[in-house]
Motif scaffolding. Structure first.
Motif, PDB file in Angstrom:
ATOM      1  N   SER A 147       1.064  -1.190   0.047  1.00 49.08           N
ATOM      2  CA  SER A 147      -0.258  -0.170   0.111  1.00 49.08           C
ATOM      3  C   SER A 147       1.035   1.375  -0.536  1.00 49.08           C
ATOM      4  CB  SER A 147      -1.662  -0.204   1.498  1.00 49.08           C
ATOM      5  OG  SER A 147       0.203  -0.205   2.163  1.00 49.08           O
ATOM      6  N   ILE A 148       1.952   1.554   0.326  1.00 49.43           N
ATOM      7  CA  ILE A 148       3.042   2.881   0.421  1.00 49.43           C
ATOM      8  C   ILE A 148       4.153   2.322  -1.006  1.00 49.43           C
ATOM      9  CG2 ILE A 148       2.864   2.546   2.653  1.00 49.43           C
ATOM     10  CD1 ILE A 148       5.360   1.904   3.797  1.00 49.43           C
ATOM     11  N   GLY A 149       4.310   1.331  -1.205  1.00 46.77           N
ATOM     12  CA  GLY A 149       5.092   1.230  -2.463  1.00 46.77           C
ATOM     13  C   GLY A 149       6.413   0.109  -1.252  1.00 46.77           C
ATOM     14  N   PHE A 150       7.205   0.049  -2.773  1.00 42.75           N
ATOM     15  CA  PHE A 150       8.492  -1.284  -1.835  1.00 42.75           C
ATOM     16  C   PHE A 150       9.689  -0.634  -1.848  1.00 42.75           C
ATOM     17  CE2 PHE A 150       5.024  -2.619  -4.745  1.00 42.75           C
ATOM     18  CZ  PHE A 150       5.237  -3.878  -3.883  1.00 42.75           C
ATOM     19  N   SER A 151      11.074  -0.419  -0.173  1.00 40.27           N
ATOM     20  CA  SER A 151      11.905   0.386   0.204  1.00 40.27           C
ATOM     21  C   SER A 151      12.456  -1.111  -0.529  1.00 40.27           C
ATOM     22  CB  SER A 151      11.472   0.431   1.383  1.00 40.27           C
ATOM     23  OG  SER A 151      11.079  -1.025   2.159  1.00 40.27           O
ATOM     24  N   ARG A 152      13.851  -0.747   0.191  1.00 42.74           N
ATOM     25  CA  ARG A 152      15.266  -1.563  -0.897  1.00 42.74           C
ATOM     26  C   ARG A 152      14.528  -2.848   0.268  1.00 42.74           C
ATOM     27  NH1 ARG A 152      17.509   3.147  -1.730  1.00 42.74           N
ATOM     28  NH2 ARG A 152      18.803   3.185  -3.512  1.00 42.74           N
TER      29      ARG A 152
END
Length: 134
Positions: free
Chosen positions: A81-86
Motif C-alpha cells: 500500500s505504500i510502495g517498495f523499499s530496499r
C-alpha cells in the motif's frame, strides 16, 4: 487480458536500476561498503543495509522475474500500500530464494544480489529482473 499476455508484453523500457549497499561487518572494501547483498546472509546484512527504508518503487503492484540461476524461470507478484523499499524487496526476494532452494537444490549462500533492473511495460506495469552473481 490474460495473465500470459500481461507477462509477455513488449517492449519494456528500463526506468531504474536499484542497487544495494551494505556496511561491511566481516571484510571491508575501500570504504567499508559492499555493493551487493548475499541472499544467504540476508537477515544479517539487512541490518547494515544503507537506505533500507527508502521507498524506491512508489507503485503498489510489481512483478519480480527470476531466471538465473533457476532451472525453471519464475515470477511472482508483490503488493504494497505504500510502495517498495530496499528492505521490503530484499525480504520478499530472499523468501522466494528460500523456497527455490528446497525445490531446486540451490545454495543460497553463494547467491549475491547486485541490483534490480526496473522496467515499465507499455501497459504501465512494473516488472523487475534480478542482477545476480554466483
Amino acid at each position: 487480458m490474460t495473465t500470459a499476455s500481461n507477462e509477455n508484453q513488449s517492449p519494456k523500457n528500463l526506468i531504474q536500476i536499484i542497487t544495494f549497499n551494505v556496511r561491511a561487518t566481516r571484510t571491508a572494501g575501500d570504504d567499508g561498503i559492499i555493493p551487493w547483498i548475499n541472499i544467504g546472509r540476508g537477515n544479517e546484512e539487512i541490518l547494515n543495509l544503507i537506505d533500507a527504508e527508502e521507498i524506491i518503487i512508489p507503485e503498489h503492484e510489481i512483478t519480480v522475474s527470476i531466471d538465473y540461476p533457476l532451472a525453471n524461470p519464475a515470477s511472482f507478484n508483490l503488493f504494497s500500500s505504500i510502495g517498495f523499499s530496499r528492505k521490503l524487496l530484499l525480504i520478499e526476494i530472499r523468501e522466494q530464494f528460500l523456497t527455490f532452494s528446497e525445490t531446486e537444490s540451490l545454495d543460497i549462500s553463494a547467491i549475491d544480489l547486485v541490483a534490480l533492473d526496473v522496467y515499465k511495460t507499455n501497459a504501465g506495469k512494473i516488472e523487475i529482473t534480478l542482477d545476480i552473481d554466483l
